[in-house]
Design a protein around this motif. Structure first.
Motif, short mmCIF file in Angstrom:
data_model
loop_
_atom_site.label_atom_id
_atom_site.label_comp_id
_atom_site.label_asym_id
_atom_site.label_seq_id
_atom_site.Cartn_x
_atom_site.Cartn_y
_atom_site.Cartn_z
N PHE A 78 0.84 -1.20 0.00
CA PHE A 78 0.00 0.00 0.00
C PHE A 78 0.88 1.25 0.00
O PHE A 78 0.65 2.19 -0.77
N ARG A 79 1.88 1.27 0.86
CA ARG A 79 2.79 2.42 0.93
C ARG A 79 3.45 2.68 -0.42
O ARG A 79 3.51 3.83 -0.89
N ASN A 80 3.95 1.64 -1.07
CA ASN A 80 4.64 1.81 -2.35
C ASN A 80 3.70 2.26 -3.45
O ASN A 80 4.08 3.07 -4.31
N ARG A 81 2.46 1.75 -3.44
CA ARG A 81 1.49 2.18 -4.46
C ARG A 81 1.20 3.67 -4.34
O ARG A 81 1.08 4.37 -5.34
N VAL A 82 1.09 4.15 -3.11
CA VAL A 82 0.76 5.55 -2.89
C VAL A 82 1.96 6.45 -3.15
O VAL A 82 1.86 7.44 -3.90
N ILE A 83 3.10 6.13 -2.57
CA ILE A 83 4.26 7.02 -2.62
C ILE A 83 5.00 6.93 -3.95
O ILE A 83 5.40 7.94 -4.52
N HIS A 84 5.18 5.71 -4.46
CA HIS A 84 6.01 5.54 -5.65
C HIS A 84 5.23 5.43 -6.95
O HIS A 84 5.76 5.72 -8.02
N ARG A 85 3.96 5.00 -6.86
CA ARG A 85 3.19 4.82 -8.09
C ARG A 85 2.03 5.81 -8.21
O ARG A 85 1.23 5.72 -9.13
N GLY A 86 1.96 6.74 -7.27
CA GLY A 86 0.99 7.83 -7.38
C GLY A 86 -0.45 7.45 -7.16
O GLY A 86 -1.36 8.18 -7.59
N ALA A 87 -0.72 6.32 -6.48
CA ALA A 87 -2.10 5.93 -6.22
C ALA A 87 -2.78 6.95 -5.29
O ALA A 87 -2.13 7.53 -4.42
N LEU A 88 -4.06 7.15 -5.51
CA LEU A 88 -4.85 8.06 -4.67
C LEU A 88 -5.69 7.21 -3.71
O LEU A 88 -6.70 6.64 -4.11
N PRO A 89 -5.27 7.11 -2.45
CA PRO A 89 -5.94 6.20 -1.53
C PRO A 89 -7.24 6.78 -0.97
O PRO A 89 -7.42 7.99 -0.88
N ARG A 90 -8.14 5.87 -0.59
CA ARG A 90 -9.33 6.27 0.14
C ARG A 90 -8.96 6.48 1.61
O ARG A 90 -8.00 5.91 2.11
#
Length: 267
Positions: free
Chosen positions: A143-155
């Motif tokens: 989850f951390r890598n998706r948000v920080i490194h891949r620009g995911a927009l989390p709920r």
């Protein structure tokens, strides 16, 4: 992020930007008095509180970055606390032990994977068991890598779940450290003392302790039903599950409103 403080000369509020060193050399914009504010708070505490403030203000993605950084800086805090605790037990001079630790940490200061390895070894030596909570799943690494490194927009619900993991792990490890955490605090006090010695006589020094998600529990004793600070071994680990989501929810309800020190804007 800013926090409010009062000028010791005119007692008017001054908005201050957090400094990396926790030392803030200031000039009052109202009366021109020079003063220095020293915040007794470790970097992992500041980062986690900033993440909480961002979450409460609706900045979910920014909160993830602060929570992730808080965990990394806590691992550093743990290594320093353990190394200095061990030096104290061996009756080594604190200043010499601190200098040796600073020299040892310097080569890995920008290498998070090696820092994680140092933490894992420190935990094994101190607690006598492997840190089995360092799995990617337990740490929420994907989850951390998706948000920080891949620009995911989390709920927000995802961020709250991630924050709960980070909070529960830090809270558990602080409890296991117990009085050992005081050794890292002493290192910060020595840093403050060195800065105070360099200040001109006309500069007033002000020490502050801000409310936060960890400090109330850490300095106020363990909450009912939790393991005793300093408790080691399997019994202590079982009493404190590493990813207790309810622990973060309780702390957020109790201490979140006290984070009024953290605000966005300009001084």
């Amino acid at each position: 992020m800013l926090f409010p403080t009062l000028c010791p000369a005119c007692a008017r509020e001054v908005r201050v930007e957090f400094a990396d060193s926790a030392v803030h050399d200031l000039t009052c914009p109202h009366c021109g008095a020079a003063f220095c504010v020293l915040v007794r708070k470790h970097k992992f505490e500041v980062l986690f509180d900033l993440g909480t403030r961002a979450l409460l203000d609706g900045y979910a993605r920014e909160a993830v970055a602060s929570f992730a950084a808080a965990l990394e800086r806590f691992f550093e805090f743990y290594v320093w606390a353990y190394a200095l605790e061990r030096a104290a037990g061996a009756e080594r001079d604190f200043g010499e032990a601190l200098a040796a630790l600073e020299g040892t940490w310097r080569p890995v200061a920008s290498q998070s994977e090696r820092q994680l390895g140092m933490f894992a070894l420190a935990y094994l030596l101190r607690e006598g068991r492997a840190p089995d909570f360092l799995t990617p799943q337990a740490l929420g690494a994907d989850f951390r890598n998706r948000v920080i490194h891949r620009g995911a927009l989390p709920r927000r619900t995802e961020v709250e779940a991630y924050a709960a993991r980070v909070f529960a792990l830090i809270d558990r490890l602080l409890t296991e450290l117990g009085e050992g955490a005081a050794h890292a605090a002493l290192a910060q006090e020595r840093h403050f003392a060195a800065h105070l010695a360099s200040l001109p006589d006309h500069v007033t020094a002000v020490f502050e302790e801000h409310p936060g998600m960890f400090r109330a529990r850490r300095f106020g004793g363990a909450a009912p039903g939790k393991s005793v600070p300093g408790k080691r071994g399997a019994e202590g680990a079982q009493a404190r599950p590493p990813n207790d989501a309810q622990a973060f929810a309780r702390a957020l309800a109790e201490r979140g409103p006290g984070l009024k020190h953290f605000r966005k804007g300009t001084a």
